[in-house]
Scaffold this motif. Structure first.
Motif, short mmCIF file in Angstrom:
data_model
loop_
_atom_site.label_atom_id
_atom_site.label_comp_id
_atom_site.label_asym_id
_atom_site.label_seq_id
_atom_site.Cartn_x
_atom_site.Cartn_y
_atom_site.Cartn_z
N GLN A 252 -74.59 34.10 0.58
CA GLN A 252 -73.74 34.61 1.67
C GLN A 252 -74.14 36.02 2.07
OE1 GLN A 252 -69.63 34.69 0.56
NE2 GLN A 252 -68.90 35.31 2.58
N VAL A 253 -74.33 36.89 1.09
CA VAL A 253 -74.74 38.27 1.34
C VAL A 253 -75.33 38.82 0.03
CG1 VAL A 253 -72.49 39.28 0.72
CG2 VAL A 253 -74.00 40.49 2.32
N ARG A 254 -76.33 39.66 0.13
CA ARG A 254 -76.98 40.09 -1.10
C ARG A 254 -76.16 41.15 -1.84
NH1 ARG A 254 -82.24 43.87 0.48
NH2 ARG A 254 -81.20 45.18 2.03
N PHE A 255 -76.41 41.20 -3.13
CA PHE A 255 -75.80 42.24 -3.95
C PHE A 255 -76.22 43.62 -3.44
CE2 PHE A 255 -75.69 38.68 -6.97
CZ PHE A 255 -74.39 38.80 -7.44
N GLY A 256 -75.38 44.61 -3.73
CA GLY A 256 -75.61 45.96 -3.26
C GLY A 256 -74.68 46.33 -2.13
N ASN A 257 -74.08 45.32 -1.50
CA ASN A 257 -73.06 45.55 -0.47
C ASN A 257 -71.68 45.66 -1.12
OD1 ASN A 257 -74.31 45.20 2.40
ND2 ASN A 257 -75.26 43.60 1.16
N GLU A 258 -70.70 46.09 -0.34
CA GLU A 258 -69.31 46.08 -0.81
C GLU A 258 -68.81 44.65 -0.71
OE1 GLU A 258 -67.68 48.35 -2.23
OE2 GLU A 258 -68.96 50.10 -1.85
N LEU A 259 -68.93 43.93 -1.80
CA LEU A 259 -68.75 42.47 -1.78
C LEU A 259 -67.34 42.07 -1.38
CD1 LEU A 259 -70.75 41.53 -5.01
CD2 LEU A 259 -71.54 41.54 -2.63
N ALA A 260 -66.35 42.87 -1.74
CA ALA A 260 -64.96 42.52 -1.42
C ALA A 260 -64.76 42.42 0.09
CB ALA A 260 -64.00 43.54 -2.02
N GLY A 261 -65.53 43.16 0.86
CA GLY A 261 -65.41 43.11 2.30
C GLY A 261 -66.00 41.85 2.92
N PHE A 262 -66.81 41.13 2.16
CA PHE A 262 -67.43 39.90 2.66
C PHE A 262 -66.81 38.64 2.06
CE2 PHE A 262 -70.70 43.14 3.18
CZ PHE A 262 -71.18 42.87 4.45
N ALA A 263 -66.08 38.78 0.98
CA ALA A 263 -65.54 37.61 0.27
C ALA A 263 -64.57 36.84 1.16
CB ALA A 263 -64.84 38.05 -1.01
N GLU A 264 -64.62 35.51 1.03
CA GLU A 264 -63.75 34.62 1.80
C GLU A 264 -63.25 33.52 0.88
OE1 GLU A 264 -66.01 32.85 4.89
OE2 GLU A 264 -66.54 34.75 5.87
N PRO A 265 -62.07 32.97 1.15
CA PRO A 265 -61.66 31.75 0.45
C PRO A 265 -62.60 30.60 0.80
CG PRO A 265 -60.19 32.20 2.28
CD PRO A 265 -61.09 33.40 2.16
N LEU A 266 -62.58 29.57 0.01
CA LEU A 266 -63.52 28.47 0.21
C LEU A 266 -63.23 27.66 1.47
CD1 LEU A 266 -64.20 27.24 -3.42
CD2 LEU A 266 -65.35 29.02 -2.08
#
Length: 263
Positions: free
Chosen positions: A41-55
């Motif tokens: 979905q998006v590579r590590f190193g980003n602010e992952l919480a801002g990209f996370a989505e429910p399934l």
């Protein structure tokens, strides 16, 4: 079974990454199963919480639509919200008709070699074997491959194939560790392993070490490497013959020789 190893580049834009995934599916029209990297979905190193989505969010929904459009089952890594500013590092299994077959949240977090995955990721709490593409597939995510007890548990739970999506961090001896551990999990469990790492980062991520060494592998139950994608992006479709497992286990019955009375 025809399996597509989809060694894609993964960047900082989920829309671009989704387009790469669609392109990989289009490049493997005869595949029964396509396996993508961890964190596709998006590579590590980003602010992952801002990209996370429910399934049931936009990213997985679009991936389900792509699986249905191409008639190919999919395994891929995404991020789910976990609360407290952290995410779950999740692998989804999607059937060829677009049905969500299930998901696995990474158990072992990469707090090693100077990284601290646990600062941003909450661990899962159970191993998962997916009924997917007409078989049973145990999921092992990246750092999980260093823990042979997980792979053995998945095989004991009925996994006929182990899938290993990864975003393997670069570093000294890391490529050697990757190829050795993937083959070891196949040999010790006399089972097929489909291990798909992302292509090496073309640019440095926003923070942290570059990820991906490539070297996505299809390994048979005897440990023979039937596909190795090397260091560049690519899609390889290879034949996985489930009948090989039974023939190997007749010749090499190490699972049957386990000393359960003492171990």
């Amino acid at each position: 079974m025809r399996v597509a190893l989809c060694q894609i580049e993964v960047g900082d834009d989920p829309k671009e990454n989704l387009d790469r995934m669609r392109g990989a599916l289009a490049a493997a029209p005869d595949a029964d199963l396509a396996v993508f990297p961890e964190a596709s979905q998006v590579r590590f190193g980003n602010e992952l919480a801002g990209f996370a989505e429910p399934l049931d969010g936009p990213f997985v929904t679009a991936l389900r639509e792509a699986a249905r459009a191409h008639g190919t089952a999919v395994i891929a890594g995404v991020f789910e919200p976990a609360g407290g500013g952290r995410v779950h590092n999740t692998v989804v299994g999607i059937e060829a008709d677009g049905t969500l077959a299930g998901s696995y949240r990474k158990l072992h977090l990469f707090d090693a070699f100077g990284d601290r995955e646990s600062e941003h990721v909450a661990p899962g709490d159970r191993p998962v074997v997916l009924d997917l593409a007409g078989t049973r597939i145990g999921i092992v995510t990246c750092y999980d491959v260093r823990f042979p007890e997980l792979a053995r548990r998945l095989v004991d739970d009925g996994a006929q194939i182990l899938a290993v999506p990864a975003a393997w961090a670069q570093g000294v001896f890391k490529e050697e560790h990757w190829t050795t551990l993937v083959r070891a999990r196949a040999i010790e469990n006399t089972t097929w392993v489909v291990a798909v790492d992302k292509a090496p980062d073309a640019s440095r991520p926003p923070r942290g070490a570059p990820g991906g060494v490539g070297r996505s592998l299809l390994v048979d139950p005897m440990g023979a490497v039937l596909a190795d994608l090397g260091p560049f992006p690519g899609v390889r479709v290879a034949e996985l013959d489930p009948g090989v497992t039974g023939r190997v286990r007749e010749r090499l019955p190490s699972l049957a020789h386990r000393r359960r009375d003492v171990l």
